[in-house]
Design an enzyme around this catalytic site. Sequence first.
Site, PDB file in Angstrom:
ATOM      1  N   THR B  36       0.845  -1.193   0.000  1.00  0.00           N
ATOM      2  CA  THR B  36       0.000   0.000   0.000  1.00  0.00           C
ATOM      3  C   THR B  36       0.877   1.238   0.000  1.00  0.00           C
ATOM      4  OG1 THR B  36      -0.072   0.176   2.411  1.00  0.00           O
ATOM      5  CG2 THR B  36      -1.723  -1.229   1.381  1.00  0.00           C
ATOM      6  N   CYS B  42       4.008  12.359  -5.910  1.00  0.00           N
ATOM      7  CA  CYS B  42       4.940  11.232  -6.054  1.00  0.00           C
ATOM      8  C   CYS B  42       4.371  10.205  -7.037  1.00  0.00           C
ATOM      9  CB  CYS B  42       5.146  10.514  -4.727  1.00  0.00           C
ATOM     10  SG  CYS B  42       5.975  11.486  -3.478  1.00  0.00           S
ATOM     11  N   HIS B  59       8.270   4.102  -4.525  1.00  0.00           N
ATOM     12  CA  HIS B  59       7.527   5.349  -4.262  1.00  0.00           C
ATOM     13  C   HIS B  59       8.568   6.460  -4.290  1.00  0.00           C
ATOM     14  CE1 HIS B  59       4.647   7.608  -1.275  1.00  0.00           C
ATOM     15  NE2 HIS B  59       5.279   8.453  -2.067  1.00  0.00           N
TER      16      HIS B  59
END
Lengths: 129, 187
Positions: B36, B42, B59
């Site tokens: 998650t 981003c 990420h």
Amino acid sequence: MPASSSLTCLVVDDQQTMRSLVRTGLQQLGFRTIYEAPDGEEGLRHMLSRPIHLVISDYNMPKLDGLGLLRAIRSHPPIQKTAFIMLTGRADKELVQRAVQFGVNNYLVKPFTVATLKEKIEAIFGVLA
Amino acid sequence: MNSDLAQHEPGWAAEPRKVHVIQGEFHVSNEDVVMTTILGSCVAACIRDPVARVGGMNHFLLPGATGDEGLRYGVQSMELLVNALLRKGARRDRLEVKLFGGAHLFDGLSDVGAQNSNFAEAFVRDESLNYVGGSLRGDRARRIQYWPISGRARQILLAPTESRVFAVEQRRPAPAPAQDAGALELF
């Protein structure tokens, strides 16, 4: 004081994007003759077919990794004195120490700046003109 | 007993373990987990090899988002994820990529989200990776869930007000990309 324009360089990395980044950095430092290879095997073929002064090679690659390429170069008398800079993803002490044992000239931790690239090359060849 | 029910009733099967991937990090797994993350400007790349049954998520936010320095950081983030997948048995030619994020949350500021999105798309194209879907740009923050083995991804767009709150929280400086760590002085 070697002229960077007179040095030939081979960039070996399985990622085209990284090869382009290194090439751009080298061009900013005045290098004109830059070859590329996507893995150690093809890199070695380049080495055996044309004069190369400097190899900048990634460690993680398919077929023949950076350490394998370094060992192969050091065991081929015609090319064994070629300067070799290893690209690593992190400051991996064990990897760098193994590379030193195999005769690496310097290492470069990604992501790196052009200034750091210049510093590492000049540590081998002296100040670039 | 719950464990017995889990064994006999598929509906009672245990939820996969959640792994939250924060900015600047990545995670790779060949286990039944769900990854998650929450994205504003981003971008997260979700990549898997369907044959090796391994996948992962990163990420990232390009620092400064322009020029070679930002590019180097983005390339590094993608390379760390791809290399970790390859080490777990994935093959580059089988990789399937989904890209999420890159929203433009504040009017009047430079569109960092678009620059992150453009970088991610260019990387996938230049590396000849197989892009299979995703959701980039827009003006809303996203909550992403990714199941690395199946490649299933779920996106929940945050409400505009939530997006604003999230964007303010995210405006703290991005972590600087690691430069040559000086720990190794061998030369």
